[in-house]
Every structure is written in structure tokens, then in C-alpha cells.
Design an enzyme around this catalytic site. Sequence first.
Site, PDB file in Angstrom:
ATOM      1  N   ASP A  29      60.864  94.810 -35.071  1.00 23.98           N
ATOM      2  CA  ASP A  29      61.254  94.339 -36.407  1.00 23.98           C
ATOM      3  C   ASP A  29      62.745  94.620 -36.637  1.00 23.98           C
ATOM      4  O   ASP A  29      63.316  95.514 -36.013  1.00 23.98           O
ATOM      5  CB  ASP A  29      60.456  95.087 -37.485  1.00 23.98           C
ATOM      6  CG  ASP A  29      58.958  94.859 -37.356  1.00 23.98           C
ATOM      7  OD1 ASP A  29      58.567  93.812 -36.806  1.00 23.98           O
ATOM      8  OD2 ASP A  29      58.197  95.739 -37.797  1.00 23.98           O
TER       9      ASP A  29
HETATM   10  N1  URA Z   1      55.217  97.820 -34.657  1.00 28.25           N
HETATM   11  C1  URA Z   1      55.838  97.524 -35.814  1.00 28.25           C
HETATM   12  O1  URA Z   1      55.248  97.633 -36.879  1.00 28.25           O
HETATM   13  N2  URA Z   1      57.106  97.149 -35.772  1.00 28.25           N
HETATM   14  C2  URA Z   1      57.818  97.048 -34.626  1.00 28.25           C
HETATM   15  O2  URA Z   1      58.995  96.709 -34.668  1.00 28.25           O
HETATM   16  C3  URA Z   1      57.167  97.358 -33.436  1.00 28.25           C
HETATM   17  C4  URA Z   1      55.865  97.732 -33.459  1.00 28.25           C
END
Ligand code: URA
Length: 239
Positions: free
Chosen positions: A105
Site C-alpha cells: 500500500d
Molecule cells: N497488507 C496490507 O494490508 N498492506 C500492505 O501493503 C501489504 C500487506
Amino acid sequence: MTERLDKLIASQGKLSRSDVKKMVKSSRVTVDGAVVKSADIKVDADKSVISVDGKALNYKKNIYIMLNKPQGVISASNDKTQKTVVDLVPPELYRDGLFPAGRLDGDTVGFVLITDDGDFAHRILSPKNHIMKTYHATLRSPLTEEDISAFKNGIELSDGTLCLEAEVRMLEKTDEPIAEVKICEGKYHQVKRMFAALGNKVLYLKRVRMGGLDLDESLEEGQCREITAEELLLLSEKN
Ligand code: URA
């Protein structure tokens, strides 16, 4: 396998095909010591030594890069408005076709593998291959024993999606509890949604390891380096 000389040299990222053509015209390119007259001859880079200006090309079919991703950068190859992880690759490592193997993310930091090897990326990411991705998650509340069992049994997300068995353990039980989570899947916002399903909240998330390869902590956020052949084996380790 043989390939056109101009394509082969250009694939290494530093020169365009027209640059190569011009260099061949000026007799600056050799194959096995002989000056090349035409840029479209077919060459096997694994068997022949290609040199440009007397310097042997360190030919690599594919490249594997470790990035310590900062917040605010998106896991994509290119974007019209936002900075991407591939934008952070320095010119000496850059080549066409680079992409992030899996997504973090925008607000997640840590280990991103950037490569131009689609088959390898698929192998690393496929849940079937059980290559764990390890995260450190700063949580609103500490873990309970029930949470640990829930991770082990496979968490059901709020939309009914079932997650595969995962591992979790408490690393720090301070005001800001930190848990270590290992998952072999990459569902959208997976770690955040797993904790949300347990009534908890992830405040900060960092990926610290892929397979058996740790994020190189000497990399500042935003920095990259090439992954060595030995490290590539660690990356492919099931655990
Ligand atoms: N899980 C998440 O919630 N976000 C990420 O960026 C990676 C794994």
C-alpha cells in the site's frame, strides 16, 4: 539463445538501440574480440563476450532489485501523477520492463522486489509456493491468545474472504505493540484487514522479509540495490 546484437545490448538498460547502431558504425563494439560491422548480427550473450569501447558487457538476462519503499510511493511501474517504486530505481540499475513483484500500500514501507522477470515474480508470489512475506505491524492493541489461534486457523475478512493459515507473534508489548506477521498470500490490504477482522487496527506496516531474505537495513527508505545470486536463492526459500 541468440539475439540481435543491438537488442541485446539495449536490453541491459544503459544504451538505446540507435545508440548501439551508431557505436557499431564507429567500430566501438566487439564480439569475442572482433570488431562488429553490423548491429543486427545474432549473438549468444551466454557464450560470447560483447564489449563496448573495450569494456566487457556484464550481460544479465534479468535483474532483481531490493527497494526499501518509503510512504507515499505507489507500487506500480509508471503513473501520470504519483511517484512509483520504479521511479526510485537509479539509472545504473534501470532497464525497460521493470515492475514491482507484488504490491505494498502507499502507506506501507519496506521490502519491495523490483524485477523484469515475470516467471520469477509469479513463483515468489503464488500462495501455492508458500513463500512467506514477513511484516512488522504496529497495532492499536496487543495481541491476544485468541488472535494467535485465529491467524493459525485462517482469518475470515469482513467481506467473507477466507485467508490461508498465517503466523503471528508479539514482538514488543509497549504502548505501541508491534506484531510480526507471516503470510504467503497478497490479498488487497490483507494484513490491515486481518487485524481489522479481529477488532484491532494496524497503525504502521513494514515488510521486513520475503522468503528467507531480510530487508537490508543499511538501505535508507527510497534506496535500492541489486540482489545477489545467493540472496536470490534465499528469496525463493519456502518457510
Ligand atoms: N497488507 C496490507 O494490508 N498492506 C500492505 O501493503 C501489504 C500487506
